[in-house]
Structures are given as C-alpha cells and as structure tokens.
Design an enzyme around this catalytic site. Structure first.
Site, mmCIF file in Angstrom:
data_model
loop_
_atom_site.group_PDB
_atom_site.id
_atom_site.type_symbol
_atom_site.label_atom_id
_atom_site.label_comp_id
_atom_site.label_asym_id
_atom_site.label_seq_id
_atom_site.Cartn_x
_atom_site.Cartn_y
_atom_site.Cartn_z
ATOM 1 C CD GLN A 117 -23.095 -0.910 2.137
ATOM 2 O OE1 GLN A 117 -22.702 -0.086 2.941
ATOM 3 N NE2 GLN A 117 -22.758 -0.853 0.865
ATOM 4 C CG HIS A 155 -17.324 3.150 -6.985
ATOM 5 N ND1 HIS A 155 -16.165 3.737 -6.549
ATOM 6 C CD2 HIS A 155 -18.063 2.955 -5.865
ATOM 7 C CE1 HIS A 155 -16.197 3.899 -5.235
ATOM 8 N NE2 HIS A 155 -17.346 3.422 -4.789
ATOM 9 C CD GLN A 180 -22.477 5.022 5.027
ATOM 10 O OE1 GLN A 180 -23.538 5.266 4.439
ATOM 11 N NE2 GLN A 180 -21.596 4.172 4.530
ATOM 12 C CB ALA A 211 -13.397 8.747 -3.561
ATOM 13 N N GLY A 254 -21.986 -3.878 -3.973
ATOM 14 C CA GLY A 254 -20.804 -4.728 -4.099
ATOM 15 C C GLY A 254 -20.708 -5.740 -2.959
ATOM 16 C CB SER A 303 -11.237 0.513 -0.822
ATOM 17 O OG SER A 303 -11.658 1.435 0.162
ATOM 18 C CB SER A 304 -13.110 5.639 -1.731
ATOM 19 O OG SER A 304 -14.124 5.258 -2.622
HETATM 20 P P1 AMP Z 1 -18.792 3.146 -1.453
HETATM 21 O O1 AMP Z 1 -18.610 4.332 -2.348
HETATM 22 O O2 AMP Z 1 -17.526 2.673 -0.840
HETATM 23 O O3 AMP Z 1 -19.916 3.332 -0.473
HETATM 24 O O4 AMP Z 1 -19.232 1.958 -2.412
HETATM 25 C C1 AMP Z 1 -20.368 2.067 -3.234
HETATM 26 C C2 AMP Z 1 -20.725 0.688 -3.738
HETATM 27 O O5 AMP Z 1 -19.634 0.181 -4.487
HETATM 28 C C3 AMP Z 1 -21.000 -0.305 -2.610
HETATM 29 O O6 AMP Z 1 -22.075 -1.148 -2.993
HETATM 30 C C4 AMP Z 1 -19.710 -1.078 -2.529
HETATM 31 O O7 AMP Z 1 -19.863 -2.395 -2.040
HETATM 32 C C5 AMP Z 1 -19.284 -1.089 -3.988
HETATM 33 N N1 AMP Z 1 -17.842 -1.300 -4.082
HETATM 34 C C6 AMP Z 1 -16.857 -0.587 -3.491
HETATM 35 N N2 AMP Z 1 -15.654 -1.112 -3.771
HETATM 36 C C7 AMP Z 1 -15.887 -2.191 -4.563
HETATM 37 C C8 AMP Z 1 -15.052 -3.168 -5.182
HETATM 38 N N3 AMP Z 1 -13.725 -3.154 -5.038
HETATM 39 N N4 AMP Z 1 -15.638 -4.132 -5.922
HETATM 40 C C9 AMP Z 1 -16.995 -4.163 -6.068
HETATM 41 N N5 AMP Z 1 -17.834 -3.285 -5.512
HETATM 42 C C10 AMP Z 1 -17.295 -2.309 -4.765
#
Ligand code: AMP
Length: 283
Positions: free
Chosen positions: A156, A37, A61, A32, A150, A188-189
C-alpha cells in the site's frame, strides 16, 4: 482535540491554520486504533504543527462484504484513545460514507505499472484502486504537507507513493516502521477478532518471517518458500494464503537473489475468517 464529520468544516478550520503558516500532517486510518496507529500519530506530531487523523472504513477497498461488515467501528473509543497522546493540536476527520462517495461508490482505475497485480492485488482484486481513490480524496480535502503510512502495509505504501507521482500531488509520503505486540504479532485492528486459541498461535507468522530472514543468507527463495509452506501445514488454526520473497521496489517475486537488490518477505494468513498480513526486510 476536535472531531469533524464534514469536509467543509474541516477545510474551514484548516484555512484558519494555513493563515498562520502551520504545517499539516495526515495519518489516514480505518479506526479501531491501536499502538501501531499511535506510533504514526506521534511521528506526525514530531514533524508537523498540526496532526489530522482520518478515521474512515473505506468501502471501496473491501472485496469481501463480510470483512467490511465485521470491521470494528467505535468512534468514541478511538477519540478517547487519541486523547493526550501528542502535544500538538490534533483534529479527527470522521466522515460518513456519503460525505466521501456518491451513491455509486466508484473508485478510480489506476495503472500502477504492475505493483497492483502482486500479492494483495492478486488476492484482493480492486483493493488498491479503492485505497488510492480514498487517499487521493483525503489529500484533496486536507492538503497535507506530509502523510504517514505504515510499512505493515508495505505494498500500500508503494502504491500511495506511485499515486502521488501519477497525480503530481505535492505531499511527502513518510514510511513508518511496523509496531508489534511483545510476542511479535504485528498490531492490527483485525487482531481483536481472533479467538484466544487463534491469538495464541498467531505469533508463528512473525517467527516464520524472522527465520526466512536468517535463511535468506544461505538458502534460495524456492527452498525458503517450501519450508514456510511446511510450517503452516503443521498448524491447523492458521491457513497460509501466500508467502513470497520479492524485490522491495518492484514487488516481483524472485527465485534467486541478485547482488545490490533489496528484498522483503511478504505473508498473508487466515485465522478462521480473519486475514492477517505481515512482512520483513531481508537485507
Ligand atoms: P488501517 O487503520 O489498518 O488502515 O491502518 C492505518 C495506517 O496505520 C496504515 O498506514 C497502516 O499501515 C498503519 N498501521 C497499521 N498497523 C500498523 C502497525 N502494526 N505498525 C505500523 N503501522 C501500522
């Protein structure tokens, strides 16, 4: 851009690349994909010869089965979204659950020396064991030189750094800054699942964090905490799960700050059943 579904096929491709001494960067995601990302993917491409983006909604998780079921999944859209983003070879690794886990879906029990008990750890039991388990499996398959995480998920990021120390994995963990919408809402997704009305009020989360930062110069953590609680009482569409000011390294909540320590404010909020998190450096 190629997509791999099997570990063995990805490893075969990576072995070919390693003959040419190429450096490999990994960006682990749950798909997503959004601009947040992409910012990690771009940083990865800037610092490595080959970019691997993993897309895997990791069941271990999630401590809430509804959240796992509703997590948005659309590989084709993600593949299109990543097209032409970087000028380096980009490989997507999108395994099925049974490629990463046996039927028991077991996660390793780690001792992160207290980091795992704060904030997200308190409200999502087992979450960080699940995160560390899948990331260590991804590191084993990909063997990246660098991996990108991120600061949006700041706890995390610290957990992954600690895991790499515990398991002595030769990878550099690169923190990446939080990418936001124009109105300040952290990308955010899960934002996709907000109703229009929830989306309209969600920027309050970052507004509160920014105010907390400016108050941090003159007010103590307890006073700021009370102020934040009141802001959310006045907004019926958002329910505050936690707000805390904590040491940036130990993640222990504080009441009074000390000179020379670094602090961050962390927040988790529900908009209906959508859970949003954010954080900000205070000094
Ligand atoms: P996720 O798909 O939500 O597990 O995120 C994958 C990676 O993208 C993780 O390292 C998150 O911290 C990073 N991430 C998600 N949203 C953001 C954002 N708004 N800004 C920077 N990094 C992000």
């Amino acid at each position: 851009m190629k997509t791999f579904f099997l570990k063995s096929e990805l490893i075969k491709e990576l072995n070919l690349l390693s003959k040419d001494q190429k450096t490999v960067g990994l960006v682990p995601t749950m798909g997503a994909l959004h601009q947040g990302h992409v910012s990690l993917v771009k940083q990865c491409a800037f610092e490595n010869d080959v970019v691997i983006v993993s897309i895997f909604v990791n069941p271990t998780q999630f401590n809430n089965s509804g959240d796992l079921e509703k997590y948005p999944r659309d590989l084709e859209r993600d593949q299109n979204f990543l097209k032409n983003r970087v000028d380096k070879p980009l490989l997507i690794f999108a395994p099925e659950v049974n490629e990463m886990y046996s039927e028991e879906l077991e996660s390793v029990n780690y001792d992160f020396q207290g980091l795992e008990n704060e904030m997200e750890g308190e409200f999502r039991p087992g979450h960080f064991d699940g995160v560390a388990t899948i990331v260590s499996k991804l590191f084993e398959v990909v063997g990246p030189d660098k991996a990108y995480f991120g600061e949006k998920d700041y706890q995390q990021l610290l957990i992954i750094k600690r895991m790499v120390e515990i398991l002595k994995i030769p990878v550099t963990i690169v923190p990446c800054r939080i990418f936001r919408e124009n109105d300040g809402l952290a990308m955010s997704s899960r934002n996709e699942r907000l109703t229009d009305r929830q989306r309209a009020v969600a920027p309050l989360i970052y507004q509160v964090l920014k105010s907390a930062k400016s108050r941090f110069g003159t007010e103590n953590a307890t006073v700021i905490n009370d102020w934040v609680q009141r802001q959310f009482m006045e907004e019926p569409l958002l329910e505050l799960e936690y707000f805390t000011i904590a040491d940036s390294e130990t993640l222990q909540s504080i009441k009074e700050k000390e000179d020379n320590n670094k602090y961050r404010a962390f927040i988790a909020v529900f908009a209906g059943d959508v859970r949003l998190i954010d954080n900000i450096a205070l000094n």
